[in-house]
Each structure stands twice: as structure tokens, then as C-alpha cells.
Write an enzyme that holds these catalytic residues in place. Structure first.
Site, PDB file in Angstrom:
ATOM      1  N   TYR A  56      13.971 -20.345  10.665  1.00  0.00           N
ATOM      2  CA  TYR A  56      14.917 -20.450  11.900  1.00  0.00           C
ATOM      3  C   TYR A  56      15.681 -19.042  11.718  1.00  0.00           C
ATOM      4  O   TYR A  56      16.377 -18.742  10.977  1.00  0.00           O
ATOM      5  CB  TYR A  56      15.850 -21.387  11.706  1.00  0.00           C
ATOM      6  CG  TYR A  56      15.251 -22.839  11.774  1.00  0.00           C
ATOM      7  CD1 TYR A  56      14.142 -23.067  12.675  1.00  0.00           C
ATOM      8  CD2 TYR A  56      15.898 -23.829  11.369  1.00  0.00           C
ATOM      9  CE1 TYR A  56      13.535 -24.171  12.591  1.00  0.00           C
ATOM     10  CE2 TYR A  56      15.298 -25.189  11.259  1.00  0.00           C
ATOM     11  CZ  TYR A  56      13.996 -25.422  12.122  1.00  0.00           C
ATOM     12  OH  TYR A  56      13.473 -26.342  11.959  1.00  0.00           O
ATOM     13  N   HIS A 119       7.296 -27.519   5.928  1.00  0.00           N
ATOM     14  CA  HIS A 119       7.779 -27.242   7.346  1.00  0.00           C
ATOM     15  C   HIS A 119       6.273 -27.392   8.001  1.00  0.00           C
ATOM     16  O   HIS A 119       5.521 -26.222   8.020  1.00  0.00           O
ATOM     17  CB  HIS A 119       8.200 -25.924   7.357  1.00  0.00           C
ATOM     18  CG  HIS A 119       9.145 -25.777   8.734  1.00  0.00           C
ATOM     19  ND1 HIS A 119      10.007 -24.946   9.102  1.00  0.00           N
ATOM     20  CD2 HIS A 119       9.090 -26.547   9.889  1.00  0.00           C
ATOM     21  CE1 HIS A 119      10.539 -24.720  10.029  1.00  0.00           C
ATOM     22  NE2 HIS A 119       9.957 -26.075  10.822  1.00  0.00           N
TER      23      HIS A 119
HETATM   24  P1  NAD Z   1      17.638 -30.578  20.278  1.00  0.00           P
HETATM   25  O1  NAD Z   1      16.760 -31.510  21.058  1.00  0.00           O
HETATM   26  O2  NAD Z   1      18.519 -31.031  19.482  1.00  0.00           O
HETATM   27  O3  NAD Z   1      18.336 -29.388  21.333  1.00  0.00           O
HETATM   28  C1  NAD Z   1      19.198 -28.354  20.821  1.00  0.00           C
HETATM   29  C2  NAD Z   1      19.615 -27.523  21.939  1.00  0.00           C
HETATM   30  O4  NAD Z   1      20.296 -28.637  22.668  1.00  0.00           O
HETATM   31  C3  NAD Z   1      20.321 -26.388  21.607  1.00  0.00           C
HETATM   32  O5  NAD Z   1      20.188 -25.414  22.328  1.00  0.00           O
HETATM   33  C4  NAD Z   1      21.750 -26.823  21.550  1.00  0.00           C
HETATM   34  O6  NAD Z   1      22.700 -25.899  21.866  1.00  0.00           O
HETATM   35  C5  NAD Z   1      21.670 -27.882  22.812  1.00  0.00           C
HETATM   36  N1  NAD Z   1      22.810 -28.839  22.786  1.00  0.00           N
HETATM   37  C6  NAD Z   1      23.270 -29.502  21.630  1.00  0.00           C
HETATM   38  N2  NAD Z   1      24.327 -30.469  22.103  1.00  0.00           N
HETATM   39  C7  NAD Z   1      24.355 -30.278  23.449  1.00  0.00           C
HETATM   40  C8  NAD Z   1      25.156 -30.945  24.257  1.00  0.00           C
HETATM   41  N3  NAD Z   1      26.039 -31.866  23.867  1.00  0.00           N
HETATM   42  N4  NAD Z   1      25.057 -30.869  25.594  1.00  0.00           N
HETATM   43  C9  NAD Z   1      24.085 -29.696  26.124  1.00  0.00           C
HETATM   44  N5  NAD Z   1      23.408 -29.064  25.293  1.00  0.00           N
HETATM   45  C10 NAD Z   1      23.493 -29.339  24.010  1.00  0.00           C
HETATM   46  O7  NAD Z   1      16.354 -29.802  19.548  1.00  0.00           O
HETATM   47  P2  NAD Z   1      16.298 -28.797  18.123  1.00  0.00           P
HETATM   48  O8  NAD Z   1      17.363 -27.896  17.978  1.00  0.00           O
HETATM   49  O9  NAD Z   1      14.949 -28.318  18.174  1.00  0.00           O
HETATM   50  O10 NAD Z   1      16.430 -30.073  17.256  1.00  0.00           O
HETATM   51  C11 NAD Z   1      17.389 -30.383  16.112  1.00  0.00           C
HETATM   52  C12 NAD Z   1      17.311 -29.948  14.870  1.00  0.00           C
HETATM   53  O11 NAD Z   1      16.163 -30.944  14.204  1.00  0.00           O
HETATM   54  C13 NAD Z   1      16.788 -28.439  14.897  1.00  0.00           C
HETATM   55  O12 NAD Z   1      17.913 -27.625  14.763  1.00  0.00           O
HETATM   56  C14 NAD Z   1      16.327 -28.408  13.396  1.00  0.00           C
HETATM   57  O13 NAD Z   1      17.039 -28.512  12.482  1.00  0.00           O
HETATM   58  C15 NAD Z   1      15.389 -29.675  13.217  1.00  0.00           C
HETATM   59  N6  NAD Z   1      14.090 -29.732  13.691  1.00  0.00           N
HETATM   60  C16 NAD Z   1      12.935 -29.658  12.851  1.00  0.00           C
HETATM   61  C17 NAD Z   1      11.582 -29.351  13.226  1.00  0.00           C
HETATM   62  C18 NAD Z   1      10.620 -29.268  12.178  1.00  0.00           C
HETATM   63  O14 NAD Z   1      11.161 -29.380  10.885  1.00  0.00           O
HETATM   64  N7  NAD Z   1       9.431 -29.085  12.323  1.00  0.00           N
HETATM   65  C19 NAD Z   1      11.302 -29.238  14.537  1.00  0.00           C
HETATM   66  C20 NAD Z   1      12.254 -29.412  15.473  1.00  0.00           C
HETATM   67  C21 NAD Z   1      13.640 -29.702  15.198  1.00  0.00           C
END
Ligand code: NAD
Length: 318
Positions: A56, A119
Site C-alpha cells: 500500500y 498477500h
Molecule cells: P473499501 O470497500 O473499504 O472502500 C474504501 C474507500 O471508501 C476509501 O476510498 C475510503 O475513503 C472510502 N470510505 C470509507 N468510509 C466511507 C464512508 N463512510 N463514506 C464514504 N466513503 C467511505 O475498500 P478497501 O479500502 O479496499 O478495503 C478495506 C481494507 O481491507 C483495505 O484498506 C485493506 O486494508 C484491506 N484489503 C486487503 C486486500 C488484500 O489483502 N488482498 C484487498 C482489499 C482490501
């Protein structure tokens, strides 16, 4: 805050977890000082699970998170990853597992991890993940450097096979249990339950499709999925409600997931998201949204090695 146990680890994790990928500017440029305040507010509100990766922001998210956690490390559970370093730079070798951990610990300003994950294993070689990567992580567990180990990824059948074969404590799945796609429940959860393996569910907002701002340009979902998401967002707005709240209620209500990771870097998002904890989706609103999404529900995309994709996956858009 509400807490659930992560599999058999004994870790009690907050049902909403802090996804730190936005701290690496993955969804666009952020105000880093606000990102730090968002981390502090999350801890104050009882969020105790933080997920990050060297990938990230190409190490930026780990460095920012490490600095923000100074003095508060003991209050939280910290999870990072190994094996992915850039869009197309992967190394799942045992040697890299060890050096990767040392580098992450330095950036995170700590001397141990609560959870260490391989990952995006769909980009690796399955035999290597099972025969080399996980065993190297287990050695680090024996040495006390990491408390628990797991894998992360998108294709559900691959995650299931690895969970059934390798000695892991948890699995992180993303974009497979939310308003757009619930295949996780059928494909992966029965096996995890039987094995006592913990589940972390990530991306309840379907990587921003389920927000007023909409999908980022790199989003891999098909145009039909993005468009259905847009229609659902607009319909909710006309009902005087915010789809992100409904999406989060829906995901947090799902008991098999110990924690649901939401990506956060903004203080108002932390405030709003924590407020959702303990509330349930309004049945009429939920039905209205599911009706709009129905034609594209459970659509998944090809990612990583094509041979590991789920059978019904369609080509990625971006
Ligand atoms: P998500 O679905 O959580 O969306 C995040 C986005 O939504 C960001 O732009 C954030 O600013 C916005 N957001 C958050 N709260 C909000 C709200 N209340 N209203 C409007 N917008 C809002 O997607 P993500 O960040 O990809 O997934 C969450 C976490 O999961 C990641 O940060 C990561 O830590 C993990 N993740 C891991 C993998 C992997 O290991 N392969 C893949 C995807 C996600």
C-alpha cells in the site's frame, strides 16, 4: 464497540477494522496529518484491528501507520503482509518472507506482529504458497515474531483450497461479502467454520462502488457492476440515505466475519463508520438496493493467474 473472536486465535477483534490502504494514497491523495488523526480517533472509539501491507503506497502506508501508532502499539492488533510489493512485483520465497517481516517491523516501529499474511496469493504459485511461504511464516511464529499467520486474496476456491491444506490461522477475503457479492458465504465460509480458521472480510464498500464518490478508475469490476452500483447509490440518495451506511450495516451484521475492514483515512469516515456498529439495515432500503443490484449480483472478475480464478469470473475492466 462490539468484538468477535478471530477463529481459534483467542484474539478479540473489533467487528469494524481499520483498513490502512488509503493511508498509502491508494484511492487518491490524502491529507497525511488527517490520516494520523483518523488512526487515533479509531483507537479512541474501540477499533483494535489494523490491516496494512508493504504494497500500500509502496511502503508509505506502513510508515505512516507505524508513526501514528507510536505509544499505542500495545492497545491494538496489527496485521501486515508479505509477498506483494507493487502492481506486478511479487516474491513469495521463504527468504523474502523473513526480510519482508524485518522491513515491515522497522516501518511499523514494533518488534512483533499479531497477524502476518501472504498477500494476494492468486498471483503466486499455489504449491510454493503451501510448501514454502506458509512454512516460512510458521517458523517466524515459532520464534515469536508473529503471533498468527494467514493468507489474503480474491478467488474464493483458491482461498478454500489453501485453507484446507496449509496450517493457517486466518484468511482475509475482499469484495466477496457485501451488497454486490455474497459468494463468500457459500464457497469459503463452510470450510473455514469446520476448520476453525478465522475470517477477515474486507472492502464492504466494494472498493468505493458503494459510496457517493463511486469507483476509482482502477476498479476491476465490469462496467455493468459499476453502473448498477451507481444506480443503487442514486436510489439511496433519493430515499434520503447514504448507501455507505447501509453497506456497512449489511457487512457488520455478518457473524462469520470476525472483523470487516473498511479503508479509512478521513476523520468523518471513522466517525460515521463507528456509529453504524450495533445498528441493522432497514429491511425496505435493503430490499430496494438488492433489487437494483440483482442482475449483476455475485459477478466476480479475473485477477492473478487465470487458472486460479473462480469459474464464473469475467475479465477485469481495468
Ligand atoms: P473499501 O470497500 O473499504 O472502500 C474504501 C474507500 O471508501 C476509501 O476510498 C475510503 O475513503 C472510502 N470510505 C470509507 N468510509 C466511507 C464512508 N463512510 N463514506 C464514504 N466513503 C467511505 O475498500 P478497501 O479500502 O479496499 O478495503 C478495506 C481494507 O481491507 C483495505 O484498506 C485493506 O486494508 C484491506 N484489503 C486487503 C486486500 C488484500 O489483502 N488482498 C484487498 C482489499 C482490501
Amino acid at each position: 464497540m462490539i468484538y468477535r473472536e478471530l477463529g481459534k486465535t483467542g484474539l478479540n477483534v473489533s467487528i469494524i477494522g481499520f483498513g490502512a490502504s488509503p493511508l498509502g494514497h491508494e484511492f487518491g491523495t490524502i491529507d497525511e496529518a488527517e490520516g494520523t488523526r483518523a488512526v487515533h480517533l479509531a483507537i479512541d472509539k474501540g477499533i483494535n484491528y489494523f490491516d496494512v501491507s508493504p504494497y500500500y503506497g509502496r511502503t508509505l502506508a506502513e510508515s505512516l501507520l507505524g508513526a501514528a501508532l507510536k505509544g499505542q502499539r500495545q492497545q491494538i492488533l496489527l496485521a501486515t503482509k508479505t509477498g506483494r510489493y507493487d502492481m506486478d512485483r511479487f516474491d513469495f520465497s521463504a527468504r523474502r518472507v523473513v526480510t519482508s517481516l524485518e522491513e515491515s517491523l522497522k516501518r511499523l516501529q514494533t518488534d512483533y506482529l499479531d497477524v502476518f499474511q501472504a498477500h494476494d496469493i492468486e498471483f503466486g504459485d499455489k504449491a510454493q504458497i503451501i510448501g514454502e511461504t506458509v512454512p516460512a511464516m510458521l517458523k517466524l511464529k515459532e520464534h515469536g515474531k508473529v503471533r498468527f499467520v494467514g493468507v489474503t486474496g480474491y478467488p474464493l476456491h483458491l482461498l478454500k483450497e489453501v485453507a484446507e491444506t496449509a496450517e493457517i490461522d486466518m484468511v482475509l477475503s475482499y469484495c466477496r461479502y457485501n451488497l454486490m457479492d455474497t459468494a463468500l458465504d457459500q464457497v469459503l465460509v463452510p470450510a473455514l467454520r469446520q476448520l476453525g480458521i478465522g475470517l477477515v472480510n474486507a472492502s464492504p464498500l466494494h472498493m468505493r462502488i458503494l459510496t457517493a464518490k463511486g469507483a476509482p478508475p482502477w476498479h476491476p469490476a465490469s462496467e455493468a457492476v459499476v453502473e448498477a452500483g451507481r444506480r443503487a447509490v442514486d436510489w439511496c440518495t433519493r430515499q434520503g440515505t447514504d448507501i455507505s451506511e447501509l453497506a456497512l450495516q449489511f457487512a457488520l451484521d455478518y457473524a462469520p466475519a470476525a472483523t470487516t475492514l473498511v479503508g479509512m483515512s478521513k476523520v468523518p469516515h471513522v466517525e460515521r463508520n463507528v456509529q453504524v456498529v450495533g445498528s441493522r439495515p432497514d429491511p425496505e432500503l435493503l430490499q430496494g438496493v438488492l433489487e437494483i443490484i440483482k442482475p449483476v449480483a455475485d459477478t466476480c472478475w479475473v485477477v492473478g493467474r487465470p487458472e486460479y480464478s473462480d469459474p464464473e469470473a469475467v475479465p477485469a475492466r481495468a
